[in-house]
Design a protein around this motif. Structure first.
Motif, short mmCIF file in Angstrom:
data_model
loop_
_atom_site.label_atom_id
_atom_site.label_comp_id
_atom_site.label_asym_id
_atom_site.label_seq_id
_atom_site.Cartn_x
_atom_site.Cartn_y
_atom_site.Cartn_z
N LEU A 212 0.84 -1.20 0.00
CA LEU A 212 0.00 0.00 0.00
C LEU A 212 0.87 1.25 0.00
CD1 LEU A 212 -2.75 -1.09 2.54
CD2 LEU A 212 -3.13 -0.53 0.13
N VAL A 213 1.93 1.22 0.78
CA VAL A 213 2.84 2.38 0.84
C VAL A 213 3.49 2.62 -0.52
CG1 VAL A 213 5.00 3.24 1.83
CG2 VAL A 213 3.29 2.15 3.30
N ARG A 214 3.86 1.53 -1.18
CA ARG A 214 4.57 1.65 -2.47
C ARG A 214 3.63 1.74 -3.67
NH1 ARG A 214 6.76 -2.61 -3.80
NH2 ARG A 214 6.20 -4.08 -2.15
N GLY A 215 2.33 1.55 -3.43
CA GLY A 215 1.38 1.56 -4.54
C GLY A 215 1.56 0.36 -5.45
N ASP A 216 1.97 -0.75 -4.89
CA ASP A 216 2.28 -1.97 -5.64
C ASP A 216 1.05 -2.87 -5.68
OD1 ASP A 216 3.21 -4.38 -6.63
OD2 ASP A 216 5.06 -4.36 -5.47
N GLU A 217 0.28 -2.78 -6.75
CA GLU A 217 -0.96 -3.53 -6.83
C GLU A 217 -0.74 -5.04 -6.88
OE1 GLU A 217 -4.50 -4.32 -10.08
OE2 GLU A 217 -3.75 -2.26 -9.87
N ALA A 218 0.25 -5.48 -7.63
CA ALA A 218 0.48 -6.92 -7.78
C ALA A 218 0.83 -7.55 -6.43
CB ALA A 218 1.60 -7.16 -8.79
N THR A 219 1.70 -6.90 -5.66
CA THR A 219 2.09 -7.44 -4.36
C THR A 219 0.93 -7.38 -3.38
OG1 THR A 219 4.38 -6.79 -4.71
CG2 THR A 219 3.71 -7.24 -2.45
N LEU A 220 0.12 -6.33 -3.45
CA LEU A 220 -1.05 -6.22 -2.58
C LEU A 220 -2.02 -7.38 -2.84
CD1 LEU A 220 -2.73 -4.71 -0.50
CD2 LEU A 220 -3.63 -3.28 -2.37
N ARG A 221 -2.29 -7.64 -4.10
CA ARG A 221 -3.16 -8.77 -4.44
C ARG A 221 -2.57 -10.08 -3.90
NH1 ARG A 221 -7.02 -8.19 -8.55
NH2 ARG A 221 -7.10 -6.11 -9.52
N GLN A 222 -1.28 -10.25 -4.07
CA GLN A 222 -0.61 -11.47 -3.61
C GLN A 222 -0.74 -11.62 -2.09
OE1 GLN A 222 3.55 -11.62 -4.64
NE2 GLN A 222 3.96 -13.37 -3.33
N ALA A 223 -0.58 -10.51 -1.36
CA ALA A 223 -0.66 -10.55 0.10
C ALA A 223 -2.06 -10.94 0.57
CB ALA A 223 -0.27 -9.19 0.68
N ILE A 224 -3.08 -10.39 -0.06
CA ILE A 224 -4.45 -10.71 0.33
C ILE A 224 -4.76 -12.17 0.00
CG2 ILE A 224 -6.88 -10.18 -0.02
CD1 ILE A 224 -5.32 -8.11 1.61
N ARG A 225 -4.32 -12.62 -1.17
CA ARG A 225 -4.52 -14.04 -1.51
C ARG A 225 -3.82 -14.95 -0.50
NH1 ARG A 225 -2.89 -12.45 -6.77
NH2 ARG A 225 -4.66 -11.99 -8.14
N GLY A 226 -2.60 -14.58 -0.13
CA GLY A 226 -1.85 -15.38 0.82
C GLY A 226 -2.52 -15.42 2.18
N ASP A 227 -3.06 -14.30 2.60
CA ASP A 227 -3.74 -14.23 3.89
C ASP A 227 -4.96 -15.15 3.90
OD1 ASP A 227 -4.04 -12.93 6.53
OD2 ASP A 227 -5.90 -12.18 5.66
N ILE A 228 -5.73 -15.11 2.83
CA ILE A 228 -6.92 -15.96 2.73
C ILE A 228 -6.52 -17.43 2.65
CG2 ILE A 228 -8.92 -16.55 1.30
CD1 ILE A 228 -8.91 -13.57 0.40
N ALA A 229 -5.51 -17.72 1.84
CA ALA A 229 -5.08 -19.11 1.65
C ALA A 229 -4.53 -19.71 2.94
CB ALA A 229 -4.03 -19.18 0.55
N ASP A 230 -3.81 -18.90 3.73
CA ASP A 230 -3.28 -19.41 4.99
C ASP A 230 -4.39 -19.67 6.00
OD1 ASP A 230 -0.72 -19.37 4.14
OD2 ASP A 230 -0.10 -17.58 5.22
N GLY A 231 -5.24 -18.68 6.20
CA GLY A 231 -6.27 -18.80 7.22
C GLY A 231 -7.35 -19.80 6.87
N MET A 232 -7.86 -19.71 5.64
CA MET A 232 -8.97 -20.56 5.23
C MET A 232 -8.50 -21.80 4.50
SD MET A 232 -11.79 -17.80 3.92
CE MET A 232 -12.57 -19.13 3.02
N GLY A 233 -7.61 -21.59 3.55
CA GLY A 233 -7.24 -22.68 2.67
C GLY A 233 -6.44 -23.77 3.35
#
Length: 243
Positions: A212-233
């Motif tokens: 978010l600080v860097r405005g990096d959309e690709a990494t932001l998407r990756q982080a949210i996917r990883g968060d969901i995959a870890d917790g739920m997946g």
């Protein structure tokens, strides 16, 4: 929490907590309408944060007594929650959370992985320093909950982090769809975390904050996917397979 307390919470934290929905009603709504909205928001908050969990039957009358209101706003709120797939209404005296099956789990997980990275990416152009500071505070609360093993605090802080991020942008329909997914998954994940604890959870939000600080959309998407995959997946799927 009584409905009066919930109404205060709703007014104080409308933009940052999962009990605050987009389009809850215009300012100056009639008191009765505000009460109905507050009852619905409080019950929805309990589902999203896992305070209502599978295996527990509850009734309209019991919830009304607990919230200190008549049965009418509770009945209306339960009807809305049933339409959103959070509950099954068997009768006035028996309301249940639908069982979590492998097919339902996979469907909900797939939808979260599709919608939430998109909502996070849409928030990028609207991110401000105060909002970023608030997200850091929530991430700190998440870390404290992980360190102490406080499942309830973790679920509340985690929900607050995600919805604070998603509500940064004005695309309310997308976030409403995401909330429906959380309504259906929250109760189940509370049971999972109650069994396995928080030790295996990894806080993926630091990567999201950096993106978010860097405005990096690709990494932001990756982080949210990883968060969901870890917790739920990972944890959720393994717990489901063990049942």
């Amino acid at each position: 929490m009584t409905v009066s307390e919930a109404m205060i919470t709703l007014a104080e934290s409308k933009e940052t907590t999962p009990e605050a929905a987009e389009g809850d009603g215009p300012a100056g709504s009639e008191p009765g309408a505000l009460l109905h909205t507050s009852v619905y928001n409080e019950l929805r908050r309990r589902f999203i944060t896992g305070q209502i969990f599978p295996g527990r039957s509850f009734s309209t009358r019991g919830l009304a007594q607990e919230l200190g209101v008549s049965q009418t706003p509770v009945r209306e709120a339960l009807s809305r929650l049933a339409a959103e797939g959070a509950i099954q209404i068997r009768s006035k005296r028996k309301v249940e959370i639908p069982p979590m099956t492998p097919d339902r789990f996979d469907d909900l997980l797939r939808c979260r992985l599709l919608l939430e990275p998109e909502s996070a990416a849409l928030a990028l152009p609207y991110m401000t320093s105060p909002r970023l500071r608030r997200l850091r505070e929530l991430d700190s609360a998440i870390n404290d909950a992980l360190d102490s093993g406080d499942v309830d605090a973790y679920m509340q802080a985690n929900a607050n982090f995600h919805f604070t991020l998603y509500r940064t942008h004005p695309h309310g329909t997308l976030n409403q769809l995401i909330e429906v997914l959380w309504l259906q998954f929250g109760p189940y994940m509370r049971v999972v975390y109650g069994r396995v604890g928080t030790a295996k959870l990894v806080d993926q939000h630091a990567m999201a904050l950096d993106a978010l600080v860097r405005g990096d959309e690709a990494t932001l998407r990756q982080a949210i996917r990883g968060d969901i995959a870890d917790g739920m997946g990972l944890i959720g799927r393994s717990a489901l397979d063990a049942t």
